[in-house]
Motif scaffolding. Structure first.
Motif, PDB file in Angstrom:
ATOM      1  N   LYS A 196     -11.584   3.694   5.485  1.00 39.94           N
ATOM      2  CA  LYS A 196     -11.762   4.321   4.169  1.00 39.94           C
ATOM      3  C   LYS A 196     -11.781   5.842   4.306  1.00 39.94           C
ATOM      4  O   LYS A 196     -12.496   6.396   5.137  1.00 39.94           O
ATOM      5  N   GLY A 197     -10.969   6.507   3.492  1.00 37.63           N
ATOM      6  CA  GLY A 197     -10.991   7.961   3.399  1.00 37.63           C
ATOM      7  C   GLY A 197     -10.286   8.714   4.506  1.00 37.63           C
ATOM      8  O   GLY A 197     -10.240   9.937   4.479  1.00 37.63           O
ATOM      9  N   ILE A 198      -9.732   8.027   5.515  1.00 39.03           N
ATOM     10  CA  ILE A 198      -9.064   8.726   6.621  1.00 39.03           C
ATOM     11  C   ILE A 198      -7.621   9.025   6.244  1.00 39.03           C
ATOM     12  O   ILE A 198      -6.893   8.147   5.795  1.00 39.03           O
ATOM     13  N   VAL A 221       0.834  -1.197   0.000  1.00 37.91           N
ATOM     14  CA  VAL A 221       0.000   0.000   0.000  1.00 37.91           C
ATOM     15  C   VAL A 221       0.874   1.253   0.000  1.00 37.91           C
ATOM     16  O   VAL A 221       0.595   2.226  -0.691  1.00 37.91           O
ATOM     17  N   PHE A 222       1.953   1.214   0.785  1.00 35.97           N
ATOM     18  CA  PHE A 222       2.818   2.378   0.966  1.00 35.97           C
ATOM     19  C   PHE A 222       4.194   1.878   1.387  1.00 35.97           C
ATOM     20  O   PHE A 222       4.310   0.959   2.198  1.00 35.97           O
ATOM     21  N   HIS A 223       5.233   2.482   0.838  1.00 41.61           N
ATOM     22  CA  HIS A 223       6.601   2.146   1.231  1.00 41.61           C
ATOM     23  C   HIS A 223       7.460   3.374   0.968  1.00 41.61           C
ATOM     24  O   HIS A 223       7.634   3.774  -0.180  1.00 41.61           O
ATOM     25  N   SER A 224       7.953   3.990   2.039  1.00 48.57           N
ATOM     26  CA  SER A 224       8.706   5.228   1.886  1.00 48.57           C
ATOM     27  C   SER A 224       9.777   5.329   2.965  1.00 48.57           C
ATOM     28  O   SER A 224       9.590   4.865   4.090  1.00 48.57           O
ATOM     29  N   TYR A 225      10.895   5.946   2.595  1.00 51.09           N
ATOM     30  CA  TYR A 225      12.002   6.209   3.511  1.00 51.09           C
ATOM     31  C   TYR A 225      12.280   7.707   3.565  1.00 51.09           C
ATOM     32  O   TYR A 225      12.000   8.425   2.611  1.00 51.09           O
ATOM     33  N   GLN A 226      12.865   8.136   4.680  1.00 48.99           N
ATOM     34  CA  GLN A 226      13.428   9.476   4.767  1.00 48.99           C
ATOM     35  C   GLN A 226      14.885   9.315   5.201  1.00 48.99           C
ATOM     36  O   GLN A 226      15.191   8.535   6.095  1.00 48.99           O
ATOM     37  N   THR A 227      15.744  10.072   4.545  1.00 48.06           N
ATOM     38  CA  THR A 227      17.185   9.961   4.756  1.00 48.06           C
ATOM     39  C   THR A 227      17.668  11.062   5.697  1.00 48.06           C
ATOM     40  O   THR A 227      17.200  12.195   5.635  1.00 48.06           O
ATOM     41  N   PHE A 228      18.628  10.702   6.541  1.00 47.68           N
ATOM     42  CA  PHE A 228      19.222  11.665   7.467  1.00 47.68           C
ATOM     43  C   PHE A 228      20.495  12.252   6.872  1.00 47.68           C
ATOM     44  O   PHE A 228      21.173  11.626   6.077  1.00 47.68           O
ATOM     45  N   THR A 230       8.026  12.295   9.694  1.00 47.61           N
ATOM     46  CA  THR A 230       6.602  12.155   9.407  1.00 47.61           C
ATOM     47  C   THR A 230       6.369  11.486   8.063  1.00 47.61           C
ATOM     48  O   THR A 230       7.046  11.787   7.087  1.00 47.61           O
ATOM     49  N   PHE A 231       5.385  10.586   8.051  1.00 45.65           N
ATOM     50  CA  PHE A 231       4.972   9.891   6.833  1.00 45.65           C
ATOM     51  C   PHE A 231       3.463  10.058   6.674  1.00 45.65           C
ATOM     52  O   PHE A 231       2.718   9.958   7.647  1.00 45.65           O
ATOM     53  N   HIS A 232       3.043  10.302   5.438  1.00 44.25           N
ATOM     54  CA  HIS A 232       1.627  10.461   5.107  1.00 44.25           C
ATOM     55  C   HIS A 232       1.248   9.446   4.034  1.00 44.25           C
ATOM     56  O   HIS A 232       1.327   9.749   2.839  1.00 44.25           O
ATOM     57  N   PRO A 233       0.870   8.235   4.445  1.00 45.80           N
ATOM     58  CA  PRO A 233       0.480   7.231   3.441  1.00 45.80           C
ATOM     59  C   PRO A 233      -0.737   7.682   2.644  1.00 45.80           C
ATOM     60  O   PRO A 233      -1.525   8.518   3.100  1.00 45.80           O
ATOM     61  N   ASP A 234      -0.876   7.111   1.460  1.00 44.99           N
ATOM     62  CA  ASP A 234      -2.037   7.403   0.624  1.00 44.99           C
ATOM     63  C   ASP A 234      -3.311   6.995   1.349  1.00 44.99           C
ATOM     64  O   ASP A 234      -3.347   6.001   2.080  1.00 44.99           O
ATOM     65  N   THR A 235      -4.381   7.748   1.137  1.00 43.14           N
ATOM     66  CA  THR A 235      -5.679   7.424   1.709  1.00 43.14           C
ATOM     67  C   THR A 235      -6.245   6.209   0.980  1.00 43.14           C
ATOM     68  O   THR A 235      -6.225   6.144  -0.248  1.00 43.14           O
ATOM     69  N   LEU A 236      -6.740   5.239   1.737  1.00 39.28           N
ATOM     70  CA  LEU A 236      -7.287   4.031   1.135  1.00 39.28           C
ATOM     71  C   LEU A 236      -8.725   4.256   0.691  1.00 39.28           C
ATOM     72  O   LEU A 236      -9.473   5.013   1.298  1.00 39.28           O
ATOM     73  N   GLN A 237      -9.112   3.562  -0.373  1.00 39.04           N
ATOM     74  CA  GLN A 237     -10.457   3.704  -0.937  1.00 39.04           C
ATOM     75  C   GLN A 237     -11.456   2.755  -0.306  1.00 39.04           C
ATOM     76  O   GLN A 237     -12.649   2.802  -0.615  1.00 39.04           O
ATOM     77  N   GLU A 238     -10.993   1.858   0.568  1.00 35.45           N
ATOM     78  CA  GLU A 238     -11.889   0.929   1.265  1.00 35.45           C
ATOM     79  C   GLU A 238     -11.276   0.590   2.614  1.00 35.45           C
ATOM     80  O   GLU A 238     -10.077   0.761   2.820  1.00 35.45           O
TER      81      GLU A 238
END
Length: 160
Positions: free
Chosen positions: A125-127, A25-32, A44-52
């Motif tokens: 859903k939608g959060i 669904v989501f896979h992200s890194y932040q580098t120092f 901080t990470f903001h995953p995509d909003t799910l449709q269900e």
């Protein structure tokens, strides 16, 4: 004949890669930076909003260098995946080395990568979900942590 061999190789590579990505669904890194990770600095990470509504497994992804001076790391992970008004915070303790002093993750050269299971969460859903990660080690800055990330995958066994 060589063209057929190359075509088959690319076909299986594409098949392998596409099979792995279906449940992610989501896979992200932040580098120092070279300055290190400052104490209480939230990543901080903001995953995509799910449709269900979906039950997903969340893991904390970490890339560290061999010069990281500790065997473990203490983190606080905060998230609002199930309800935007309630922030849930968890204190996590992860060992980077096994009992013999070897890194648990996979590595090349002096860089190691490891994935730690965090928890299984019902994403509504939608959060709009937010994950925040900070270290709570005693040092003002910790060095040797290269990247921190979040990976979210569908829990195929527990879907609606």
């Amino acid at each position: 004949m060589k063209a057929i061999s190359n075509s088959l190789t690319y076909f299986f590579l594409i098949l392998l890669l596409s099979g792995c990505e279906r449940s992610t669904v989501f896979h992200s890194y932040q580098t120092f930076t070279a300055d290190g990770w400052k104490k209480n600095a939230e990543i901080t990470f903001h995953p995509d909003t799910l449709q269900e509504n979906s039950i997903c497994k969340v893991s904390i992804e970490l890339r560290n260098k061999a010069n990281y001076p500790y065997r473990d790391i203490w983190l606080v992970v905060s998230q609002n995946a199930e309800n935007t008004k309630n922030i849930v915070s968890d204190t996590l303790h992860y060992n980077l080395l096994d009992s013999r002093g070897y890194y648990k993750g996979k590595g090349i050269g002096d860089m190691y990568e490891i994935s730690f299971p965090y928890k299984t969460i019902l994403f509504r859903k939608g959060i709009k979900t937010t994950f925040k990660i900070k270290h709570i080690m005693t040092d003002k800055y910790i060095y040797g942590i290269n990247d921190i990330g979040i990976k979210i995958v569908y829990d195929e066994k527990h879907q609606f």
